[in-house]
Enzyme design. Structure first.
Site, mmCIF file in Angstrom:
data_model
loop_
_atom_site.group_PDB
_atom_site.id
_atom_site.type_symbol
_atom_site.label_atom_id
_atom_site.label_comp_id
_atom_site.label_asym_id
_atom_site.label_seq_id
_atom_site.Cartn_x
_atom_site.Cartn_y
_atom_site.Cartn_z
ATOM 1 C CB CYS A 19 -0.886 0.052 1.244
ATOM 2 S SG CYS A 19 -1.698 -1.479 1.711
ATOM 3 C CB CYS A 45 -28.628 -5.522 15.817
ATOM 4 S SG CYS A 45 -27.767 -4.540 17.085
HETATM 5 C C1 HEC Z 1 -34.006 -5.419 20.361
HETATM 6 C C2 HEC Z 1 -33.293 -4.161 20.270
HETATM 7 C C3 HEC Z 1 -32.372 -3.919 19.106
HETATM 8 C C4 HEC Z 1 -32.700 -3.907 17.768
HETATM 9 C C5 HEC Z 1 -34.038 -4.198 17.123
HETATM 10 C C6 HEC Z 1 -31.495 -3.515 17.081
HETATM 11 N N1 HEC Z 1 -30.473 -3.297 17.971
HETATM 12 FE FE1 HEC Z 1 -28.675 -2.501 17.535
HETATM 13 N N2 HEC Z 1 -28.119 -2.677 19.486
HETATM 14 C C7 HEC Z 1 -28.933 -3.149 20.490
HETATM 15 C C8 HEC Z 1 -28.167 -3.184 21.735
HETATM 16 C C9 HEC Z 1 -28.681 -3.649 23.094
HETATM 17 C C10 HEC Z 1 -26.888 -2.704 21.425
HETATM 18 C C11 HEC Z 1 -25.702 -2.485 22.372
HETATM 19 C C12 HEC Z 1 -25.910 -1.184 23.113
HETATM 20 C C13 HEC Z 1 -25.957 -0.014 22.169
HETATM 21 O O1 HEC Z 1 -24.896 0.475 21.732
HETATM 22 O O2 HEC Z 1 -27.080 0.408 21.794
HETATM 23 C C14 HEC Z 1 -26.914 -2.361 20.006
HETATM 24 C C15 HEC Z 1 -25.843 -1.786 19.340
HETATM 25 C C16 HEC Z 1 -25.864 -1.363 18.033
HETATM 26 C C17 HEC Z 1 -24.804 -0.646 17.367
HETATM 27 C C18 HEC Z 1 -23.470 -0.225 17.986
HETATM 28 C C19 HEC Z 1 -23.528 1.200 18.478
HETATM 29 C C20 HEC Z 1 -22.231 1.662 19.088
HETATM 30 O O3 HEC Z 1 -22.073 2.880 19.276
HETATM 31 O O4 HEC Z 1 -21.365 0.843 19.402
HETATM 32 C C21 HEC Z 1 -25.200 -0.441 16.077
HETATM 33 C C22 HEC Z 1 -24.405 0.231 14.988
HETATM 34 C C23 HEC Z 1 -26.514 -1.034 15.950
HETATM 35 N N3 HEC Z 1 -26.885 -1.576 17.150
HETATM 36 C C24 HEC Z 1 -27.234 -1.050 14.771
HETATM 37 C C25 HEC Z 1 -28.476 -1.691 14.634
HETATM 38 C C26 HEC Z 1 -29.146 -1.844 13.370
HETATM 39 C C27 HEC Z 1 -28.658 -1.308 12.045
HETATM 40 C C28 HEC Z 1 -30.313 -2.515 13.619
HETATM 41 C C29 HEC Z 1 -31.338 -3.031 12.633
HETATM 42 C C30 HEC Z 1 -30.843 -4.060 11.720
HETATM 43 C C31 HEC Z 1 -30.356 -2.762 15.056
HETATM 44 N N4 HEC Z 1 -29.225 -2.265 15.622
HETATM 45 C C32 HEC Z 1 -31.394 -3.382 15.713
HETATM 46 C C33 HEC Z 1 -30.254 -3.511 20.387
HETATM 47 C C34 HEC Z 1 -30.962 -3.556 19.212
HETATM 48 C C1 HEC Z 2 -0.402 0.243 -7.487
HETATM 49 C C2 HEC Z 2 -0.847 1.358 -6.686
HETATM 50 C C3 HEC Z 2 -1.733 1.079 -5.498
HETATM 51 C C4 HEC Z 2 -1.548 0.163 -4.468
HETATM 52 C C5 HEC Z 2 -0.417 -0.835 -4.298
HETATM 53 C C6 HEC Z 2 -2.614 0.380 -3.529
HETATM 54 N N1 HEC Z 2 -3.443 1.356 -3.967
HETATM 55 FE FE1 HEC Z 2 -5.052 2.125 -3.015
HETATM 56 N N2 HEC Z 2 -5.457 3.321 -4.592
HETATM 57 C C7 HEC Z 2 -4.674 3.444 -5.712
HETATM 58 C C8 HEC Z 2 -5.279 4.408 -6.590
HETATM 59 C C9 HEC Z 2 -4.733 4.839 -7.960
HETATM 60 C C10 HEC Z 2 -6.452 4.867 -5.952
HETATM 61 C C11 HEC Z 2 -7.419 5.921 -6.454
HETATM 62 C C12 HEC Z 2 -8.525 5.309 -7.190
HETATM 63 C C13 HEC Z 2 -9.588 6.309 -7.476
HETATM 64 O O1 HEC Z 2 -9.414 7.495 -7.252
HETATM 65 O O2 HEC Z 2 -10.649 5.842 -7.867
HETATM 66 C C14 HEC Z 2 -6.526 4.159 -4.700
HETATM 67 C C15 HEC Z 2 -7.539 4.342 -3.791
HETATM 68 C C16 HEC Z 2 -7.550 3.815 -2.497
HETATM 69 C C17 HEC Z 2 -8.527 4.108 -1.479
HETATM 70 C C18 HEC Z 2 -9.743 5.020 -1.634
HETATM 71 C C19 HEC Z 2 -9.385 6.463 -1.401
HETATM 72 C C20 HEC Z 2 -10.588 7.390 -1.459
HETATM 73 O O3 HEC Z 2 -10.365 8.595 -1.340
HETATM 74 O O4 HEC Z 2 -11.721 6.938 -1.623
HETATM 75 C C21 HEC Z 2 -8.186 3.395 -0.364
HETATM 76 C C22 HEC Z 2 -8.904 3.377 0.969
HETATM 77 C C23 HEC Z 2 -6.987 2.655 -0.700
HETATM 78 N N3 HEC Z 2 -6.622 2.926 -1.979
HETATM 79 C C24 HEC Z 2 -6.322 1.820 0.187
HETATM 80 C C25 HEC Z 2 -5.269 0.995 -0.202
HETATM 81 C C26 HEC Z 2 -4.704 -0.014 0.673
HETATM 82 C C27 HEC Z 2 -5.116 -0.274 2.104
HETATM 83 C C28 HEC Z 2 -3.718 -0.637 -0.041
HETATM 84 C C29 HEC Z 2 -2.884 -1.812 0.376
HETATM 85 C C30 HEC Z 2 -3.627 -2.987 0.813
HETATM 86 C C31 HEC Z 2 -3.663 0.009 -1.362
HETATM 87 N N4 HEC Z 2 -4.623 0.983 -1.399
HETATM 88 C C32 HEC Z 2 -2.769 -0.325 -2.355
HETATM 89 C C33 HEC Z 2 -3.494 2.800 -5.947
HETATM 90 C C34 HEC Z 2 -2.942 1.820 -5.177
#
Ligand code: HEC
Ligand code: HEC
Length: 263
Positions: A77, A223
């Site tokens: 990278c 979740c």
């Molecule tokens: C039954 C209740 C419940 C439902 C429905 C639920 N979650 Fe959660 N979720 C939790 C609990 C409990 C936690 C852990 C405490 C917290 O960070 O809210 C959590 C944590 C999270 C976190 C982490 C937040 C952090 O700051 O770390 C994300 C992101 C999240 N939920 C997304 C979702 C999404 C997207 C959905 C729907 C697909 C969903 N949850 C549905 C109960 C729920």
């Molecule tokens: C041979 C050159 C090359 C290598 C090696 C490479 N990249 Fe990239 N990478 C690029 C180029 C060129 C772009 C820009 C593509 C574009 O703008 O669409 C890019 C874009 C990205 C982006 C998105 C940046 C944005 O602004 O959205 C990420 C994240 C990234 N590279 C991570 C990595 C990581 C992690 C590695 C190693 C695992 C890696 N690249 C290896 C050439 C490289």
């Protein structure tokens, strides 16, 4: 110089993380709070200091991978992007992002894998693998303290809308949507946990319960299971759309990766 700047920045961030943020126009909530606000004090303290935060191990693993040559092109990278602190500054805060070649939004993990396959001629890292989670953590951490800011208009709009539909659809035996728990119940107890607004700004995040840094889609699976719904595979399209919608719900919150969370 870093040694002087970091503790001050960390203190300022600590004070800021529990503060409310103005939501974007049309948001259902009057103010936004990071999940940090709802964590017990001891968990916040672990997050506040990188040296105590076990998520730092994943970030450091990502840093090592950054300069590791892999694939048939013989590149790392760093060979193309140079210093991650500069090249990746602000990048994580803008994902998921619409990717024209595939006419769909992609996550940061997918973007990293695209660089592996297209630019390095290396195999993509499997979803959920420690390498991909570590690199996603490392890249995302370069946006720490910056506000989440995704684009949801233009070509991204239909995907954003699908994410919103997913968020509000009742599912599982208990017929609960994401909104049923996270929209109005933040601050209320659910079993041992305190519900948050369910934002994504801390992910990948270190989970005390599993002692691992976990990608956001792992949280979606958890979740889903909580309400008795079938979880989808990591990286599934509906999860990517949901991630885009969720990023919009948390626009303006500061990136905390790797956050520390109890539940
Ligand atoms: C039954 C209740 C419940 C439902 C429905 C639920 N979650 Fe959660 N979720 C939790 C609990 C409990 C936690 C852990 C405490 C917290 O960070 O809210 C959590 C944590 C999270 C976190 C982490 C937040 C952090 O700051 O770390 C994300 C992101 C999240 N939920 C997304 C979702 C999404 C997207 C959905 C729907 C697909 C969903 N949850 C549905 C109960 C729920
Ligand atoms: C041979 C050159 C090359 C290598 C090696 C490479 N990249 Fe990239 N990478 C690029 C180029 C060129 C772009 C820009 C593509 C574009 O703008 O669409 C890019 C874009 C990205 C982006 C998105 C940046 C944005 O602004 O959205 C990420 C994240 C990234 N590279 C991570 C990595 C990581 C992690 C590695 C190693 C695992 C890696 N690249 C290896 C050439 C490289």
């Amino acid at each position: 110089m870093l040694a002087v700047v970091l503790p001050l920045a960390a203190l300022a961030q600590k004070a800021q993380l529990a503060q409310p943020v103005q939501p974007p126009a049309g948001h259902p909530l009057p103010e936004l709070f990071s999940g940090y606000r709802y964590q017990p004090e001891y968990v916040r303290e672990i997050q506040n200091e990188d040296i105590k935060n076990p998520g730092t191990l994943w970030r450091n693993y990502g840093r090592r991978l950054w300069s590791q040559v892999d694939g048939e092109a013989g590149k790392s990278c760093a060979d193309c992007h140079n210093v991650a602190e500069k090249a990746m500054h602000g990048v994580g805060a803008r994902y998921p992002k619409f990717y024209p070649p595939e006419s769909r939004p992609i996550t940061l993990s997918e973007r990293i894998n695209l660089c592996r396959t297209l630019n390095m001629k290396a195999k993509p890292w499997p979803q959920g693998s420690s390498a991909l989670v570590a690199m996603t953590t490392y890249v995302s951490a370069q946006s720490r303290g910056m506000p989440v800011r995704v684009k949801t208009d233009g070509q991204a709009k239909p995907f954003f809308e699908q994410g919103r539909d997913y968020y509000y659809s009742p599912r599982g035996e208990r017929g609960l949507s994401c909104a049923a728990c996270h929209e109005r119940k933040a601050g209320k107890k659910l079993d041992a946990a305190t519900l948050s607004q369910g934002h994504s700004n801390g992910f990948p995040a270190y989970k005390i319960a599993t002692e691992r840094v976990e990608p956001l889609h792992r949280q979606f699976q958890r979740c889903n299971k909580r309400v008795g719904a079938e979880p989808l595979p990591l990286g599934a399209d509906p999860y990517v759309n949901l991630e885009l919608y969720l990023a919009w719900r948390g626009m303006g919150l500061l990136v905390e990766t790797p956050a520390v969370r109890n539940w």
